[in-house]
Every structure is written in C-alpha cells, then in structure tokens.
Design a protein around this motif. Structure first.
Motif, PDB file in Angstrom:
ATOM      1  N   THR A 153     -22.086 -50.759  16.247  1.00 44.23           N
ATOM      2  CA  THR A 153     -22.955 -52.131  15.728  1.00 44.23           C
ATOM      3  C   THR A 153     -24.415 -51.538  16.164  1.00 44.23           C
ATOM      4  O   THR A 153     -25.300 -51.616  15.099  1.00 44.23           O
ATOM      5  N   ARG A 154     -24.986 -51.133  17.272  1.00 39.01           N
ATOM      6  CA  ARG A 154     -26.201 -50.873  17.389  1.00 39.01           C
ATOM      7  C   ARG A 154     -26.831 -49.773  16.392  1.00 39.01           C
ATOM      8  O   ARG A 154     -27.749 -49.865  15.971  1.00 39.01           O
ATOM      9  N   ASP A 155     -25.599 -48.839  16.087  1.00 37.73           N
ATOM     10  CA  ASP A 155     -26.163 -47.889  14.985  1.00 37.73           C
ATOM     11  C   ASP A 155     -26.295 -48.368  13.668  1.00 37.73           C
ATOM     12  O   ASP A 155     -26.785 -47.798  12.735  1.00 37.73           O
ATOM     13  N   LEU A 156     -25.530 -49.272  13.627  1.00 36.71           N
ATOM     14  CA  LEU A 156     -25.226 -49.606  12.016  1.00 36.71           C
ATOM     15  C   LEU A 156     -26.022 -50.950  11.772  1.00 36.71           C
ATOM     16  O   LEU A 156     -26.193 -51.223  10.538  1.00 36.71           O
ATOM     17  N   ALA A 157     -26.790 -51.359  12.617  1.00 28.87           N
ATOM     18  CA  ALA A 157     -27.600 -52.659  12.529  1.00 28.87           C
ATOM     19  C   ALA A 157     -28.407 -52.462  11.265  1.00 28.87           C
ATOM     20  O   ALA A 157     -29.019 -51.451  11.099  1.00 28.87           O
ATOM     21  N   PRO A 158     -28.457 -53.444  10.313  1.00 34.98           N
ATOM     22  CA  PRO A 158     -28.135 -54.923  10.515  1.00 34.98           C
ATOM     23  C   PRO A 158     -26.723 -55.305  10.304  1.00 34.98           C
ATOM     24  O   PRO A 158     -26.234 -56.323  10.249  1.00 34.98           O
ATOM     25  N   GLY A 159     -25.982 -54.300  10.027  1.00 38.52           N
ATOM     26  CA  GLY A 159     -24.293 -54.372   9.798  1.00 38.52           C
ATOM     27  C   GLY A 159     -23.889 -54.409  10.963  1.00 38.52           C
ATOM     28  O   GLY A 159     -24.460 -54.463  12.079  1.00 38.52           O
ATOM     29  N   SER A 160     -22.447 -54.768  10.976  1.00 37.44           N
ATOM     30  CA  SER A 160     -21.915 -54.919  12.467  1.00 37.44           C
ATOM     31  C   SER A 160     -20.593 -54.458  12.341  1.00 37.44           C
ATOM     32  O   SER A 160     -19.825 -54.408  11.282  1.00 37.44           O
ATOM     33  N   VAL A 161     -19.960 -54.314  13.589  1.00 34.39           N
ATOM     34  CA  VAL A 161     -18.445 -54.139  13.832  1.00 34.39           C
ATOM     35  C   VAL A 161     -18.015 -54.948  14.954  1.00 34.39           C
ATOM     36  O   VAL A 161     -18.615 -55.034  15.936  1.00 34.39           O
ATOM     37  N   GLU A 162     -17.123 -55.839  14.709  1.00 30.71           N
ATOM     38  CA  GLU A 162     -16.477 -56.810  15.694  1.00 30.71           C
ATOM     39  C   GLU A 162     -14.968 -56.313  16.030  1.00 30.71           C
ATOM     40  O   GLU A 162     -14.289 -55.861  14.993  1.00 30.71           O
ATOM     41  N   LEU A 163     -14.858 -56.616  17.219  1.00 27.96           N
ATOM     42  CA  LEU A 163     -13.273 -56.294  17.676  1.00 27.96           C
ATOM     43  C   LEU A 163     -12.979 -57.833  17.740  1.00 27.96           C
ATOM     44  O   LEU A 163     -13.452 -58.566  18.733  1.00 27.96           O
ATOM     45  N   ARG A 164     -11.607 -58.228  17.117  1.00 31.65           N
ATOM     46  CA  ARG A 164     -10.980 -59.396  17.270  1.00 31.65           C
ATOM     47  C   ARG A 164      -9.569 -59.257  17.489  1.00 31.65           C
ATOM     48  O   ARG A 164      -8.774 -58.167  17.113  1.00 31.65           O
ATOM     49  N   LEU A 165      -8.879 -60.210  18.289  1.00 32.79           N
ATOM     50  CA  LEU A 165      -7.622 -60.025  18.737  1.00 32.79           C
ATOM     51  C   LEU A 165      -6.978 -61.123  17.951  1.00 32.79           C
ATOM     52  O   LEU A 165      -7.273 -62.335  17.817  1.00 32.79           O
ATOM     53  N   ARG A 166      -5.841 -60.732  17.477  1.00 29.61           N
ATOM     54  CA  ARG A 166      -4.939 -61.503  16.479  1.00 29.61           C
ATOM     55  C   ARG A 166      -3.587 -61.402  17.215  1.00 29.61           C
ATOM     56  O   ARG A 166      -2.961 -60.192  17.071  1.00 29.61           O
ATOM     57  N   ASP A 167      -2.844 -62.399  17.809  1.00 26.12           N
ATOM     58  CA  ASP A 167      -1.425 -62.206  18.117  1.00 26.12           C
ATOM     59  C   ASP A 167      -1.487 -61.279  19.229  1.00 26.12           C
ATOM     60  O   ASP A 167      -0.555 -60.294  19.356  1.00 26.12           O
ATOM     61  N   PRO A 182     -20.923 -54.637   6.501  1.00 27.03           N
ATOM     62  CA  PRO A 182     -21.815 -53.268   6.181  1.00 27.03           C
ATOM     63  C   PRO A 182     -23.275 -54.097   6.102  1.00 27.03           C
ATOM     64  O   PRO A 182     -23.399 -55.161   5.792  1.00 27.03           O
ATOM     65  N   PRO A 183     -24.130 -52.977   6.268  1.00 23.33           N
ATOM     66  CA  PRO A 183     -25.688 -53.597   6.221  1.00 23.33           C
ATOM     67  C   PRO A 183     -25.981 -54.091   4.653  1.00 23.33           C
ATOM     68  O   PRO A 183     -25.319 -53.407   3.715  1.00 23.33           O
ATOM     69  N   PRO A 184     -27.090 -54.864   4.341  1.00 25.53           N
ATOM     70  CA  PRO A 184     -26.957 -55.145   3.008  1.00 25.53           C
ATOM     71  C   PRO A 184     -27.868 -53.780   2.244  1.00 25.53           C
ATOM     72  O   PRO A 184     -28.464 -53.004   2.939  1.00 25.53           O
ATOM     73  N   THR A 185     -27.617 -53.786   1.155  1.00 24.00           N
ATOM     74  CA  THR A 185     -28.141 -52.613   0.588  1.00 24.00           C
ATOM     75  C   THR A 185     -29.454 -52.697  -0.147  1.00 24.00           C
ATOM     76  O   THR A 185     -29.685 -54.100  -0.607  1.00 24.00           O
ATOM     77  N   GLU A 186     -30.236 -51.931  -0.107  1.00 30.29           N
ATOM     78  CA  GLU A 186     -31.767 -52.177  -0.497  1.00 30.29           C
ATOM     79  C   GLU A 186     -31.854 -51.313  -2.120  1.00 30.29           C
ATOM     80  O   GLU A 186     -31.271 -50.135  -2.146  1.00 30.29           O
ATOM     81  N   GLN A 187     -32.647 -52.043  -2.982  1.00 28.39           N
ATOM     82  CA  GLN A 187     -32.587 -51.272  -3.988  1.00 28.39           C
ATOM     83  C   GLN A 187     -34.161 -51.184  -4.290  1.00 28.39           C
ATOM     84  O   GLN A 187     -34.886 -52.118  -3.941  1.00 28.39           O
ATOM     85  N   PRO A 188     -34.524 -49.998  -5.240  1.00 24.55           N
ATOM     86  CA  PRO A 188     -36.212 -50.049  -5.293  1.00 24.55           C
ATOM     87  C   PRO A 188     -36.631 -51.198  -6.277  1.00 24.55           C
ATOM     88  O   PRO A 188     -35.713 -51.685  -7.259  1.00 24.55           O
ATOM     89  N   ALA A 189     -37.712 -51.588  -6.177  1.00 22.85           N
ATOM     90  CA  ALA A 189     -38.157 -52.792  -6.899  1.00 22.85           C
ATOM     91  C   ALA A 189     -37.991 -52.428  -8.556  1.00 22.85           C
ATOM     92  O   ALA A 189     -37.957 -53.583  -9.166  1.00 22.85           O
ATOM     93  N   ASP A 190     -38.309 -51.315  -9.208  1.00 23.93           N
ATOM     94  CA  ASP A 190     -38.292 -51.040 -10.359  1.00 23.93           C
ATOM     95  C   ASP A 190     -36.761 -51.126 -10.777  1.00 23.93           C
ATOM     96  O   ASP A 190     -36.448 -51.026 -12.234  1.00 23.93           O
ATOM     97  N   GLU A 191     -35.762 -50.914 -10.050  1.00 18.94           N
ATOM     98  CA  GLU A 191     -34.205 -51.089 -10.510  1.00 18.94           C
ATOM     99  C   GLU A 191     -33.800 -52.613 -10.233  1.00 18.94           C
ATOM    100  O   GLU A 191     -32.563 -52.715 -10.800  1.00 18.94           O
ATOM    101  N   ILE A 192     -34.615 -53.664  -9.783  1.00 15.81           N
ATOM    102  CA  ILE A 192     -34.063 -54.831  -9.690  1.00 15.81           C
ATOM    103  C   ILE A 192     -34.067 -55.347 -10.955  1.00 15.81           C
ATOM    104  O   ILE A 192     -34.956 -55.843 -11.552  1.00 15.81           O
TER     105      ILE A 192
END
Length: 167
Positions: free
Chosen positions: A56-70, A79-89
């Motif tokens: 998570t520290r390396d992926l910021a602003p994305g994250s990885v969480e560990l969750r327990l189920r049963d 995943p981190p948000p993707t950035e597009q150049p202004a002329d491609e938006i």
C-alpha cells in the motif's frame, strides 16, 4: 486464501527437525504441533498484513487491504486512479470523484508561483503518486472544505497600499 497448506508445511518442518533429536523430541514435537496451529496461523496473518501495508505504501494512492472472511484471509486491491494528459480528456472525470466540482464542469486557470514552491509541490505530488494538477485539486478542495483559506494582509486604516497590475 487457505492457510491450511502453509500450517501443514510448518508442522512437517517441526516434525523433521524433531527426528534429529530422537524419540523424546519426536513425542514432544507431536504434542506441540496441535496447540501451535493457531500461533502458526496468527504469524502468517501478521506477515500477510505487513506485506499488504508495504505494498500500500508503494502503491499510494491505491491500496491493498487484508480482510478475514470465515477465518480465511483475502486481499482487496484498490488501484490508483489513472491520470490522462489534458489534451486526451474528452469528458470531465466521473461525478463521484472528490476532485470535481458539484456541477461536473471543469475549468482551467493559470497562475504564477515561486519556483521553490513549485518544486515542493512537485515533490509532494510525487510522494503521493499524483500529477501536480491532481495534487493541487486535492489541496484546494481540502482547503475549501475545511475553511483553511489563505489569510490576506490588509493595509492599516489610513495607509496607502496598492496591489494589482497597471499598464
């Protein structure tokens, strides 16, 4: 993710090490493996949690969480948000983004700032894995939401202070 195979492998390793100690060591290892099962699982969960934090520290602003189920661990990856150049938006970002205004409109502004401040902004954006534009939008949004606006100095009453542009 099933931890059973990993715990079984730890039991086998303990039994293999006990073989070197003779029959008393084998018997002791056999009696210790059952109560150690939960300790083995807890140690594995701690290692997985630490790994998720490091990723998570390396992926910021994305994250990885560990969750327990049963009782079984699982990972949730954002995943981190993707950035597009202004002329491609072609259209403004989705409305649920915290970086967009309420009406969905996007405006462009130009402003001047000292080189030293620009460098610090670029470094801060890089640390967070964001473009300078995305970082500035987040900072401005946070400042507006918290009411933390820059303070302007005023001339004393009766003073003659002028600011602005002239031709």
């Amino acid at each position: 993710m099933d931890l059973t195979s990993y715990v079984a492998r730890l039991r086998e390793e303990l039994a293999g090490a006990a073989e070197l100690g003779g029959p008393d060591a084998r018997e002791l290892a056999g009696r210790l493996t059952a109560p150690m099962d939960s300790a083995f699982r807890l140690a594995l969960l701690d290692a997985l949690s630490a790994a998720a934090d490091e990723i998570t520290r390396d992926l910021a602003p994305g994250s990885v969480e560990l969750r327990l189920r049963d009782g079984s661990p699982g990972f949730v990856v954002t995943p981190p948000p993707t950035e597009q150049p202004a002329d491609e938006i072609a259209a403004p970002p989705p409305a649920e983004s915290a970086e967009t205004p309420d009406d969905g409109a996007v405006s462009r502004i130009n402003f001047r700032l000292p080189d030293q401040l620009k460098t610090r902004i670029e470094e801060a954006a890089g640390r967070e894995g964001l473009s300078v534009n995305a970082w500035l939008v987040r900072a401005a949004t946070a400042a507006v939401q918290t009411g933390d606006r820059p303070r302007t100095s005023r001339a004393p009453i009766g003073g003659q202070r002028f600011t602005g542009w002239a031709r």
